[in-house]
Design a protein around this motif. Structure first.
Motif, mmCIF file in Angstrom:
data_model
loop_
_atom_site.group_PDB
_atom_site.id
_atom_site.type_symbol
_atom_site.label_atom_id
_atom_site.label_comp_id
_atom_site.label_asym_id
_atom_site.label_seq_id
_atom_site.Cartn_x
_atom_site.Cartn_y
_atom_site.Cartn_z
ATOM 1 N N UNK A 101 6.224 29.101 44.280
ATOM 2 C CA UNK A 101 5.629 28.368 45.406
ATOM 3 C C UNK A 101 5.776 26.864 45.194
ATOM 4 N N UNK A 102 5.574 26.429 43.954
ATOM 5 C CA UNK A 102 5.688 25.001 43.644
ATOM 6 C C UNK A 102 7.095 24.494 43.949
ATOM 7 N N UNK A 103 8.094 25.278 43.595
ATOM 8 C CA UNK A 103 9.474 24.877 43.882
ATOM 9 C C UNK A 103 9.673 24.748 45.391
ATOM 10 N N UNK A 104 9.203 25.734 46.139
ATOM 11 C CA UNK A 104 9.407 25.746 47.591
ATOM 12 C C UNK A 104 8.695 24.555 48.256
ATOM 13 N N UNK A 105 7.468 24.316 47.828
ATOM 14 C CA UNK A 105 6.678 23.235 48.426
ATOM 15 C C UNK A 105 7.318 21.890 48.125
ATOM 16 N N UNK A 106 7.782 21.751 46.893
ATOM 17 C CA UNK A 106 8.406 20.494 46.481
ATOM 18 C C UNK A 106 9.741 20.305 47.191
ATOM 19 N N UNK A 107 10.513 21.357 47.289
ATOM 20 C CA UNK A 107 11.855 21.261 47.848
ATOM 21 C C UNK A 107 11.827 20.846 49.322
ATOM 22 N N UNK A 108 10.921 21.418 50.063
ATOM 23 C CA UNK A 108 10.869 21.098 51.484
ATOM 24 C C UNK A 108 9.770 20.093 51.821
ATOM 25 N N UNK A 109 9.195 19.526 50.777
ATOM 26 C CA UNK A 109 8.143 18.501 50.935
ATOM 27 C C UNK A 109 7.066 18.957 51.920
#
Lengths: 188, 199
Positions: free
Chosen positions: A139-147
């Motif tokens: 989830x952290x990757x996804x949230x960070x990737x798409x801001x």
């Protein structure tokens, strides 16, 4: 070839007609995002969501289910599988999730038309196990990737279909503060 | 008297450190004496012994060639391997790494050559009862027909709360659709090799 690609290419080989499939889980994330964490390429299964509008036809598609079985039989020796399929009502997603699907273009396939849910819907899918460390990393990757910011998440929470199972609601509540905290890092 | 107590305490600490790490775990000391690196080789050994599900790097064949991992179940049983991975004396790591090891242990301890009584005794000796009870409770829910799980919990004391444990769905493979029919199927993850094939 990475594991998710091998599974998809094998399934595609057995099909004799076009089939639309939405991928999620680490396999879907690996195929659906560039420069994704290496761990995603090593997942040994591919998870799929069957859209409600597609289900009736697909449930009667004998050749599709035979292809799934053939794929699993061929790849079981390597420990690879595509057995994890779910109806959309069994997964945390926004109610209008199908309007935001993202095409998956790799690997190249003849019959499989592949998609993944929008990033924010994928975050919702990662909340089904509460504060599970692996899901929270993803989830952290996804949230960070798409801001993704907290407001976007709150809006998604409000329109999410959480199924009727109370345990899953509890899991969702445990994951909420964690993902909101991740998203807060994207707020200037 | 206070000075003497300080010297006694210091002497005890020196004795402890010279005995090597894992002094409070007989099992981890045994594993270290077999030449295995702790904790990394524990997970690798599980893969070598047929736990293909967690061979995420497709390294199984390469690992099976590794002489250091040629440790038979006569020398280290699957019960011992599983409990070692649940030991509170393992080096501290992030939550994700700890839970991954717990997931692997849950699979290994369900191998067909593991005896519930032996496993329970080890869990008590190595002070990891809460997590073993959690795993057994999840196992009984997935496989109510498999008496191993209740045999295990019957032999273990009522545990305290488990502070960190994998979600139940991390112990089994699950699908919501089975051959065109909407029905949830769950399959506990366990090693593929028959016991006789274990190294």
């Amino acid at each position: 070839m990475d594991n998710p690609s091998e599974i998809i290419v094998t399934l595609d080989k057995y099909l004799d007609h076009d089939v639309r499939l939405v991928l999620y889980g680490r396999g879907g994330l690996h195929l659906g995002f560039e420069n994704s964490p290496i761990a995603w390429a090593h997942t040994q299964d591919v998870d799929g969501i069957i859209e409600a509008t597609v289900w009736e036809k697909l449930s009667e598609d004998k050749q599709f289910w035979e292809s799934i079985e053939a794929t699993n039989n061929e790849l079981s020796g390597k420990g690879l599988y595509i057995t994890h399929l779910f109806g959309e009502e069994q997964v945390f997603l926004r109610r209008d999730w199908t309007e935001h699907l993202v095409p998956i273009r790799h690997p190249s396939t003849k019959h499989l038309k592949l998609f993944r849910p929008a990033t924010i819907d994928l975050v919702l899918t990662k909340m089904m196990r509460g504060d599970d460390p692996q899901d929270m990393e993803d989830a952290a990757f996804l949230i960070r990737r798409d801001r993704i910011n907290p407001d976007q998440l709150e809006e998604a929470f409000g329109s999410a279909n959480l199924t009727d199972i109370e345990e899953l609601h509890d899991a969702f509540d445990r994951a909420k503060p964690l993902v909101l905290e991740m998203a807060a890092l994207n707020t200037p | 008297m206070a000075v003497l107590n300080v010297y006694i305490e210091l002497a005890m600490k020196l004795e402890e450190s010279s005995a090597g790490p894992y002094t409070s775990s007989k099992l981890l000391k045994k594993i270290a004496s077999l030449g295995l690196e702790i904790p990394d080789d524990l997970e690798k050994l599980a893969v070598v012994r047929g736990l293909r599900y967690y061979d995420t790097g497709n390294e199984g064949d390469q690992l099976r060639q590794n002489a250091a991992l040629q440790v038979s179940t006569d020398r280290l049983s699957n019960a011992e391997l599983a409990i070692a991975m649940l030991s509170p004396d393992l080096p501290g790591e992030n939550a994700a790494a700890v839970q991954m090891r717990q997931r692997i242990a849950a699979a290994v301890l369900s191998a067909s050559d593991v005896d519930a009584a032996d496993l329970a005794a080890l869990a008590i000796e190595e002070r990891c009862v809460p997590i073993v009870v959690w795993i057994a409770t999840c196992g009984a829910d997935v496989e109510p027909e498999h008496s191993f799980w209740t045999e295990l919990t019957d032999r273990l004391p009522e545990p305290e709360l488990v502070l960190s444990a994998p979600h139940p769905t991390r112990f089994f493979a699950m699908s919501g659709i089975d051959k065109g029919v909407k029905r949830t199927t769950r399959q506990w993850i366990r090693p593929n090799l028959a016991p006789a094939e274990n190294c």
